[in-house]
Every structure is written in C-alpha cells, then in structure tokens.
Design an enzyme around this catalytic site. Sequence first.
Site, PDB file in Angstrom:
ATOM      1  N   GLY A 113       1.184  -1.176  -0.430  1.00 34.52           N
ATOM      2  CA  GLY A 113       0.151  -0.321  -0.215  1.00 34.52           C
ATOM      3  C   GLY A 113       0.983   0.622  -0.162  1.00 34.52           C
ATOM      4  CG  ASN A 114       3.753   2.430   2.254  1.00 39.96           C
ATOM      5  OD1 ASN A 114       3.246   3.106   3.511  1.00 39.96           O
ATOM      6  ND2 ASN A 114       4.475   1.113   2.668  1.00 39.96           N
ATOM      7  CG  HIS A 115      -1.433   3.705  -2.649  1.00 48.65           C
ATOM      8  ND1 HIS A 115      -1.057   2.144  -2.434  1.00 48.65           N
ATOM      9  CD2 HIS A 115      -2.083   3.382  -3.319  1.00 48.65           C
ATOM     10  CE1 HIS A 115      -1.860   1.266  -3.045  1.00 48.65           C
ATOM     11  NE2 HIS A 115      -3.064   2.129  -4.030  1.00 48.65           N
ATOM     12  CB  ALA A 116      -3.953   8.227  -0.927  1.00 48.49           C
TER      13      ALA A 116
ATOM     14  NE  ARG B   1      -5.225   3.645  -0.277  1.00 50.10           N
ATOM     15  CZ  ARG B   1      -6.651   3.356  -1.422  1.00 50.10           C
ATOM     16  NH1 ARG B   1      -6.458   1.926  -1.165  1.00 50.10           N
ATOM     17  NH2 ARG B   1      -7.513   3.937  -1.182  1.00 50.10           N
TER      18      ARG B   1
END
Length: 133
Positions: A49-52, A98
């Site tokens: 994840g580590n993104h939007a 997230r």
Amino acid sequence: MTQPYLFEFPEIGAPEKGFITVAENLKNIPFEVKRVFWTHSIPAQAIRGNHAHYRNQQILVALQGSVTVITTSPSGEEKSFELHSPDQALYLPPNVWRIMNYSENALQLVLSSELYDETDYIRDISDFQNQWK
C-alpha cells in the site's frame, strides 16, 4: 468525504456443504467494478500500500489469512481494520491513505472503481498531507 468502513457480503449455504459469498455491482458494492486484482504469495508481515488515490474507490477482501489495513484520512485521523473472513469487506473511498500488513499465506481480493492509472496514485505521504492543508 466518505470514510472507510467494514461491511459483510451475504453468505448462502451451510457448514456441511460450504458457502457462496456474493458481491454485486451497485447493490452491495457502491460503485461499478472496472478492475479486479488479487495479491498473493506475500511474505508474512510484509507491508504494501503506502498510497492513496484521487478517484479510485476500492473494496478489499481477505479471501484467505488476514490483512490489517491502517487508513489515514485527510484530517489525519487513523483507523485500523482487520480483515479475516471472506464474507467481510473494507470500503476505501478516494483520498484515504492506506497501509496493508498481511499474515502468512494471505490472499487479498481488490475490486476497483477505476482501471489502472498511475496518475491516480498519491505515493508520497507528504504530498497527501499537503493537499489538505
């Protein structure tokens, strides 16, 4: 803005015969599904994840094992969700950061409202935070 939330898909069946779990566009999924993908063979405790996303809405389902999802809203509010059953789902609206952590042998299904588009991703947490100041 809508917040992430857990919900359950309907299950049909019985323990002695097994179950079918049903997801339907615009019925128990709040958007038209344009893309489906799954993550698998992820090492235990791996972080993804580590993104939007700017536009993309998603439904996450742990088909096997468990997935812990940490979300951050534009206001900075953090929430933790534990997915551990194939009839349980997490709705992720746009503009929610997230981070996902997987158990050993986890299999995650993702239903997306958009086709893959790299320009829809916010990959830097500072960019995400600065957007809402």
